[in-house]
Design a protein around this motif. Structure first.
Motif, PDB file in Angstrom:
ATOM      1  N   ILE A 284      -9.204 -33.585 -22.355  1.00 56.29           N
ATOM      2  CA  ILE A 284      -9.635 -33.826 -23.716  1.00 56.29           C
ATOM      3  C   ILE A 284     -10.214 -35.239 -23.752  1.00 56.29           C
ATOM      4  N   ASN A 285     -11.393 -35.383 -24.311  1.00 49.51           N
ATOM      5  CA  ASN A 285     -12.072 -36.675 -24.366  1.00 49.51           C
ATOM      6  C   ASN A 285     -11.420 -37.528 -25.451  1.00 49.51           C
ATOM      7  N   THR A 286     -10.548 -38.453 -25.037  1.00 51.60           N
ATOM      8  CA  THR A 286      -9.791 -39.223 -26.019  1.00 51.60           C
ATOM      9  C   THR A 286     -10.666 -40.206 -26.795  1.00 51.60           C
ATOM     10  N   LEU A 287     -11.871 -40.489 -26.312  1.00 54.07           N
ATOM     11  CA  LEU A 287     -12.774 -41.363 -27.064  1.00 54.07           C
ATOM     12  C   LEU A 287     -13.200 -40.736 -28.382  1.00 54.07           C
ATOM     13  N   LYS A 288     -13.155 -39.416 -28.454  1.00 51.23           N
ATOM     14  CA  LYS A 288     -13.615 -38.716 -29.656  1.00 51.23           C
ATOM     15  C   LYS A 288     -12.507 -38.537 -30.701  1.00 51.23           C
ATOM     16  N   LEU A 289     -11.272 -38.752 -30.287  1.00 51.71           N
ATOM     17  CA  LEU A 289     -10.150 -38.587 -31.212  1.00 51.71           C
ATOM     18  C   LEU A 289     -10.041 -39.792 -32.148  1.00 51.71           C
ATOM     19  N   PRO A 290      -9.529 -39.581 -33.363  1.00 56.87           N
ATOM     20  CA  PRO A 290      -8.889 -38.370 -33.903  1.00 56.87           C
ATOM     21  C   PRO A 290      -9.838 -37.453 -34.663  1.00 56.87           C
ATOM     22  N   HIS A 291     -11.119 -37.793 -34.696  1.00 54.61           N
ATOM     23  CA  HIS A 291     -12.040 -37.069 -35.569  1.00 54.61           C
ATOM     24  C   HIS A 291     -12.608 -35.803 -34.948  1.00 54.61           C
ATOM     25  N   SER A 292     -12.590 -35.730 -33.623  1.00 56.87           N
ATOM     26  CA  SER A 292     -13.147 -34.569 -32.950  1.00 56.87           C
ATOM     27  C   SER A 292     -12.355 -34.295 -31.682  1.00 56.87           C
ATOM     28  N   GLU A 293     -12.014 -33.024 -31.441  1.00 59.65           N
ATOM     29  CA  GLU A 293     -11.282 -32.624 -30.243  1.00 59.65           C
ATOM     30  C   GLU A 293     -12.257 -31.949 -29.280  1.00 59.65           C
ATOM     31  N   GLU A 294     -12.773 -32.740 -28.347  1.00 59.18           N
ATOM     32  CA  GLU A 294     -13.782 -32.252 -27.409  1.00 59.18           C
ATOM     33  C   GLU A 294     -13.190 -32.137 -26.009  1.00 59.18           C
ATOM     34  N   VAL A 295     -13.399 -30.996 -25.367  1.00 56.14           N
ATOM     35  CA  VAL A 295     -12.912 -30.745 -24.016  1.00 56.14           C
ATOM     36  C   VAL A 295     -14.063 -30.844 -23.028  1.00 56.14           C
ATOM     37  N   GLU A 296     -13.822 -31.528 -21.921  1.00 58.27           N
ATOM     38  CA  GLU A 296     -14.787 -31.649 -20.837  1.00 58.27           C
ATOM     39  C   GLU A 296     -14.182 -31.044 -19.577  1.00 58.27           C
ATOM     40  N   CYS A 297     -15.021 -30.410 -18.749  1.00 55.45           N
ATOM     41  CA  CYS A 297     -14.568 -29.876 -17.470  1.00 55.45           C
ATOM     42  C   CYS A 297     -15.595 -30.210 -16.402  1.00 55.45           C
ATOM     43  N   SER A 298     -15.128 -30.537 -15.197  1.00 55.92           N
ATOM     44  CA  SER A 298     -16.065 -30.887 -14.138  1.00 55.92           C
ATOM     45  C   SER A 298     -15.419 -30.726 -12.771  1.00 55.92           C
ATOM     46  N   SER A 299     -16.239 -30.466 -11.772  1.00 49.13           N
ATOM     47  CA  SER A 299     -15.804 -30.493 -10.376  1.00 49.13           C
ATOM     48  C   SER A 299     -16.490 -31.634  -9.631  1.00 49.13           C
ATOM     49  N   ASP A 300     -17.122 -32.532 -10.364  1.00 48.72           N
ATOM     50  CA  ASP A 300     -17.839 -33.667  -9.796  1.00 48.72           C
ATOM     51  C   ASP A 300     -16.941 -34.903  -9.855  1.00 48.72           C
ATOM     52  N   PRO A 301     -16.533 -35.453  -8.720  1.00 53.00           N
ATOM     53  CA  PRO A 301     -15.640 -36.619  -8.749  1.00 53.00           C
ATOM     54  C   PRO A 301     -16.277 -37.842  -9.405  1.00 53.00           C
ATOM     55  N   VAL A 302     -17.587 -37.946  -9.332  1.00 50.61           N
ATOM     56  CA  VAL A 302     -18.275 -39.068  -9.976  1.00 50.61           C
ATOM     57  C   VAL A 302     -18.156 -38.957 -11.496  1.00 50.61           C
ATOM     58  N   ARG A 303     -18.254 -37.732 -12.009  1.00 51.71           N
ATOM     59  CA  ARG A 303     -18.101 -37.521 -13.457  1.00 51.71           C
ATOM     60  C   ARG A 303     -16.675 -37.832 -13.895  1.00 51.71           C
ATOM     61  N   VAL A 304     -15.685 -37.391 -13.113  1.00 55.93           N
ATOM     62  CA  VAL A 304     -14.295 -37.673 -13.474  1.00 55.93           C
ATOM     63  C   VAL A 304     -14.017 -39.167 -13.359  1.00 55.93           C
ATOM     64  N   ALA A 305     -14.586 -39.809 -12.342  1.00 56.88           N
ATOM     65  CA  ALA A 305     -14.430 -41.261 -12.202  1.00 56.88           C
ATOM     66  C   ALA A 305     -14.989 -41.981 -13.418  1.00 56.88           C
ATOM     67  N   LYS A 306     -16.130 -41.549 -13.884  1.00 58.12           N
ATOM     68  CA  LYS A 306     -16.724 -42.164 -15.078  1.00 58.12           C
ATOM     69  C   LYS A 306     -15.821 -41.950 -16.299  1.00 58.12           C
ATOM     70  N   ALA A 307     -15.238 -40.754 -16.398  1.00 58.47           N
ATOM     71  CA  ALA A 307     -14.329 -40.459 -17.517  1.00 58.47           C
ATOM     72  C   ALA A 307     -13.121 -41.382 -17.496  1.00 58.47           C
ATOM     73  N   ILE A 308     -12.629 -41.718 -16.299  1.00 64.59           N
ATOM     74  CA  ILE A 308     -11.494 -42.632 -16.174  1.00 64.59           C
ATOM     75  C   ILE A 308     -11.915 -44.058 -16.529  1.00 64.59           C
ATOM     76  N   ILE A 309     -13.041 -44.487 -16.015  1.00 61.99           N
ATOM     77  CA  ILE A 309     -13.525 -45.846 -16.290  1.00 61.99           C
ATOM     78  C   ILE A 309     -13.807 -46.031 -17.778  1.00 61.99           C
ATOM     79  N   ASP A 310     -14.418 -45.041 -18.388  1.00 60.39           N
ATOM     80  CA  ASP A 310     -14.829 -45.144 -19.799  1.00 60.39           C
ATOM     81  C   ASP A 310     -13.704 -44.848 -20.781  1.00 60.39           C
ATOM     82  N   LEU A 311     -12.531 -44.464 -20.277  1.00 59.30           N
ATOM     83  CA  LEU A 311     -11.344 -44.174 -21.098  1.00 59.30           C
ATOM     84  C   LEU A 311     -11.398 -42.832 -21.816  1.00 59.30           C
ATOM     85  N   GLU A 312     -12.251 -41.924 -21.351  1.00 59.97           N
ATOM     86  CA  GLU A 312     -12.124 -40.536 -21.828  1.00 59.97           C
ATOM     87  C   GLU A 312     -10.759 -39.998 -21.383  1.00 59.97           C
ATOM     88  N   ILE A 313     -10.393 -40.333 -20.144  1.00 52.14           N
ATOM     89  CA  ILE A 313      -9.057 -40.056 -19.606  1.00 52.14           C
ATOM     90  C   ILE A 313      -8.376 -41.397 -19.453  1.00 52.14           C
TER      91      ILE A 313
END
Length: 359
Positions: free
Chosen positions: A24-53
């Protein structure tokens, strides 16, 4: 793995049908509950750096699952290419954030599986299966740890207690119930009439956006306060105990957690209020002294902008440390899945990490 409490919120999980890592993209909370899915480690790395996760346990689980997801996209490749690329993915994820110990704990386990498979001559398919089993095991361990932390910690919470917490150490920081918030959840499920004061947690407002959102969903009474109100509430006798999470706990018992934790711990000590830290043993780093820990410094723009809006002069300089350090003598106890650790921490942390099973 069954636990006796509902898991109402998931921060990160494995999608079996697509073999992708989902969050769940925590950057969008509490106003929107958006789910992201990926098998790309670069995308997941970006999600960690950007605080989505975000949140130390969730980061570790997401990184492990990301390596497994990526491995499945490479099963048709030659062995040498498969191992080279999956180990490269480990390196990409390793470099995302420098402070949270769970990230390195999880990736070390996944990397060891890959290296063992490479040494044993495992095919890409066999290695992908092994890595996936290990990643799912890490996630299941985190879920069960959340439950046990809640069970152990709830015993420390009096009925009718007012709890102060900082940042978000809840479901959105883990695989299930949270760490600090697992204690609150289990106490609530057991019928204890608690109320929570949640700090807003500048600069990214994890308390206001995430902790309040979670506790409202649970029906637990929660009041949002500014970060600089915490000490005054303690002085007024409005706080019975403090419970926070941790991103790393060193072998001496120093607690590295969200910036602002140290000030809260000082105020708690001054007012004779118990200060508890809730964290799985995967957060405890027995190999490092506090001098060895890198405290992440993030983009100053996070301080200068709030929800995308500039709140100061564009040319103003800003400091943005993500974490601070709380001294061991300010910590009443550390709540883990294996039990409650009390001082002396250097001796007792080593014992609890070395004990065989949660109890």
């Amino acid at each position: 793995m069954n636990i006796p409490y509902p898991i109402k919120i998931r921060a990160v999980w494995w999608d079996e049908s697509s073999r992708k890592t989902c969050w769940i993209n925590t950057l969008k909370l509490p106003h929107s509950e958006e789910v992201e899915c990926s098998s790309d480690p670069v995308r997941v790395a970006k999600a960690i750096i950007d605080l989505e996760i975000r949140g130390a346990p969730a980061i570790g689980v997401a990184a492990a699952l990301a390596v497994a997801s990526y491995a499945w996209t490479l099963t048709g490749k030659p062995r040498e290419e498969f191992y080279s690329k999956t180990l490269e993915a480990v390196s990409v994820l390793w470099a995302t954030r420098p402070t949270a110990h769970n990230l390195f704990h999880a990736l070390t386990r996944v990397r060891e599986k890959l290296l063992a498979g490479m040494s044993a001559g495992a095919t890409p398919l066999e290695a992908a299966e092994d890595v996936t089993r290990e990643a799912l095991k890490i996630m299941e361990e985190d879920i069960y740890s959340n439950y046990l932390i809640g069970e152990h910690g709830s015993q420390l919470v009096p009925d009718n207690a007012s709890i102060l917490t900082h940042c978000n150490a809840g479901a959105l920081a883990t695989s299930a119930l949270g760490t600090a918030e697992a204690v609150m959840r289990v106490a609530w499920y057991k019928g204890k009439r608690i109320r929570v004061y949640a700090t807003e947690t500048r600069p990214v407002l994890q308390g206001a956006r995430l902790t309040v959102w979670e506790l409202v969903k649970e029906g637990i009474p929660v009041t949002l306060i500014t970060d600089n109100t915490a000490g005054f509430l303690m002085r007024k006798g409005m706080v019975d105990l403090v419970i926070v999470g941790a991103d790393r706990i060193t072998r001496e018992g120093y607690v590295v957690n969200k910036i602002g934790t140290y000030m809260i711990a000082l105020a708690a000590r001054r007012n004779n209020i118990p200060f508890y830290v809730a964290a799985p043993t995967s957060t405890i780093d027995l190999n490092s002294r506090i001098e060895d820990v890198v405290i992440e410094e993030r983009n100053p723009a996070e301080v200068k902008y709030v929800m995308g809006r500039l709140i100061t002069l564009e040319e103003a300089s800003a400091l943005n440390y993500a974490f601070d350090i709380t001294d061991p003598d300010l910590v009443t106890a550390i709540i883990t899945e294996k039990g409650v650790v009390k001082p002396p921490f250097p001796e007792n942390l080593k014992k609890i990490v070395g004990s065989s099973q949660p109890h």
